[in-house]
Scaffold this motif. Structure first.
Motif, mmCIF file in Angstrom:
data_model
loop_
_atom_site.group_PDB
_atom_site.id
_atom_site.type_symbol
_atom_site.label_atom_id
_atom_site.label_comp_id
_atom_site.label_asym_id
_atom_site.label_seq_id
_atom_site.Cartn_x
_atom_site.Cartn_y
_atom_site.Cartn_z
ATOM 1 N N THR A 162 13.395 -1.150 91.866
ATOM 2 C CA THR A 162 12.558 -0.446 90.892
ATOM 3 C C THR A 162 11.365 0.147 91.613
ATOM 4 O O THR A 162 11.105 -0.172 92.788
ATOM 5 C CB THR A 162 12.063 -1.403 89.787
ATOM 6 O OG1 THR A 162 11.041 -2.252 90.332
ATOM 7 C CG2 THR A 162 13.195 -2.261 89.251
ATOM 8 N N LYS A 164 8.490 -0.619 91.147
ATOM 9 C CA LYS A 164 7.521 -1.690 91.380
ATOM 10 C C LYS A 164 7.958 -2.624 92.507
ATOM 11 O O LYS A 164 7.141 -3.329 93.089
ATOM 12 C CB LYS A 164 7.343 -2.527 90.103
ATOM 13 C CG LYS A 164 6.791 -1.749 88.915
ATOM 14 C CD LYS A 164 5.356 -1.306 89.159
ATOM 15 C CE LYS A 164 4.780 -0.632 87.925
ATOM 16 N NZ LYS A 164 3.375 -0.226 88.133
ATOM 17 N N VAL A 167 14.216 -6.531 92.135
ATOM 18 C CA VAL A 167 14.346 -7.608 91.143
ATOM 19 C C VAL A 167 15.756 -8.193 91.245
ATOM 20 O O VAL A 167 16.747 -7.445 91.216
ATOM 21 C CB VAL A 167 14.108 -7.094 89.705
ATOM 22 C CG1 VAL A 167 14.408 -8.199 88.696
ATOM 23 C CG2 VAL A 167 12.676 -6.595 89.544
ATOM 24 N N GLN A 186 11.272 -10.358 93.285
ATOM 25 C CA GLN A 186 10.461 -9.799 92.202
ATOM 26 C C GLN A 186 9.291 -9.017 92.798
ATOM 27 O O GLN A 186 8.861 -9.294 93.921
ATOM 28 C CB GLN A 186 9.923 -10.910 91.298
ATOM 29 C CG GLN A 186 8.877 -11.809 91.947
ATOM 30 C CD GLN A 186 8.419 -12.923 91.030
ATOM 31 O OE1 GLN A 186 9.223 -13.755 90.605
ATOM 32 N NE2 GLN A 186 7.127 -12.935 90.716
ATOM 33 N N THR A 192 3.882 -8.840 86.843
ATOM 34 C CA THR A 192 5.222 -9.420 87.024
ATOM 35 C C THR A 192 5.134 -10.937 87.106
ATOM 36 O O THR A 192 5.923 -11.662 86.483
ATOM 37 C CB THR A 192 5.885 -8.881 88.294
ATOM 38 O OG1 THR A 192 6.115 -7.481 88.148
ATOM 39 C CG2 THR A 192 7.212 -9.578 88.569
ATOM 40 N N ALA A 217 4.919 -5.310 81.549
ATOM 41 C CA ALA A 217 5.859 -5.505 82.662
ATOM 42 C C ALA A 217 7.226 -4.976 82.241
ATOM 43 O O ALA A 217 8.259 -5.633 82.436
ATOM 44 C CB ALA A 217 5.928 -6.971 83.049
ATOM 45 N N THR A 220 9.854 -4.345 85.182
ATOM 46 C CA THR A 220 10.383 -5.616 85.679
ATOM 47 C C THR A 220 11.273 -6.280 84.641
ATOM 48 O O THR A 220 12.335 -6.842 84.967
ATOM 49 C CB THR A 220 9.232 -6.561 86.069
ATOM 50 O OG1 THR A 220 8.473 -5.967 87.124
ATOM 51 C CG2 THR A 220 9.757 -7.913 86.525
ATOM 52 N N TYR A 224 15.070 -7.264 85.128
ATOM 53 C CA TYR A 224 15.408 -8.685 84.965
ATOM 54 C C TYR A 224 16.609 -8.834 84.038
ATOM 55 O O TYR A 224 17.568 -9.557 84.349
ATOM 56 C CB TYR A 224 14.190 -9.433 84.404
ATOM 57 C CG TYR A 224 14.462 -10.873 83.990
ATOM 58 C CD1 TYR A 224 14.216 -11.930 84.863
ATOM 59 C CD2 TYR A 224 14.954 -11.180 82.717
ATOM 60 C CE1 TYR A 224 14.461 -13.242 84.479
ATOM 61 C CE2 TYR A 224 15.194 -12.484 82.331
ATOM 62 C CZ TYR A 224 14.952 -13.509 83.217
ATOM 63 O OH TYR A 224 15.195 -14.813 82.840
#
Length: 236
Positions: A162, A164, A167, A186, A192, A217, A220, A224
């Motif tokens: 991602t 960010k 994950v 992560q 997160t 978040a 994330t 997830y």
């Protein structure tokens, strides 16, 4: 007379080997005896390499004599019964094969008493039931743990990239139940870090990837759920 002397000499010479002959020692016959079986104060069981469980029961003293069994189980099935001790009586000797045969057929201690050997039969059935109970306890002591271990499965979800950061989750199942979720990867971000415990808690409650996105978040959370669903699908 001169001719008689050689004859006497030859006769004496012929007897010398007889005098010198020593008869060999006679071989002795050894009779093997079977030692009397020892009595035990408590029942005991042992597992063989084949997985069979052999239970030696306590000795039951009757007015006819002691009764003690050795019962072999394959799982819960009775595969053999051996009399370690029994009364030295013709009626008992005749009754034992019948008791053993009925045991192997009935697979329990619920068998008929042999006529003429009531006392031995009752002691046999009592001892047999003790062996069955002992085997059941041994079977229930460990298989529950091994069964849960056998049904426990850990599956890694897919790794998702991602904006960010990566994950990836690791999910532990007990049967079809999700028992644990671990983040393998992560994003290194405060939001997160705060969101992950909430996502895991919701997963354990929902037992699926159908959970809410954590505010702040979103990226994330979505990754997830995708990784989680991949792990659930991979479990099969």
């Amino acid at each position: 007379m001169k001719r008689a002397i050689p004859v006497v000499v030859l006769s004496i010479a012929g007897l010398v080997p007889v005098w010198l002959y020593q008869p060999s020692a006679q071989s002795s016959t050894v009779q093997a005896t079977t030692p009397a079986p020892s009595t035990s104060s408590s029942s005991s069981s042992s597992s063989g390499s084949s997985g069979a469980n052999v239970v030696t029961t306590t000795t039951i003293d009757t007015e006819k004599g002691p009764v003690q069994l050795q019962v072999t189980f394959s799982g819960t099935k009775i595969t053999a019964v051996k009399m370690l001790q029994q009364p030295n009586h013709p009626q008992t000797t005749a009754a034992v094969p019948k008791l053993v045969a009925e045991t192997l057929e009935a697979q329990s201690a619920d068998i008929d008493t042999v006529s003429g050997a009531t006392i031995t039969s009752d002691a046999y059935k009592e001892s047999l039931q003790a062996a069955i109970d002992d085997n059941a306890k041994a079977a229930s002591a460990s298989p529950s743990a091994s069964a849960s271990e056998a049904s426990s499965q850990t599956v890694d979800g897919s790794a998702l990239s991602t904006e960010k950061g990566p994950v990836q989750v690791q999910v532990t199942f007990s049967g079809t139940k999700i028992t644990a979720v671990k983040m393998l990867q992560q994003p290194n971000h405060p939001q997160t870090t705060a969101a992950v415990p909430k996502l895991v808690a919701e997963t354990l409650e929902a037992q699926s990837a159908d959970i809410d996105t954590v505010s702040g978040a979103t990226i994330t959370s979505e990754a997830y759920k995708d990784s989680l669903q991949a792990a659930i699908d991979a479990r099969g």
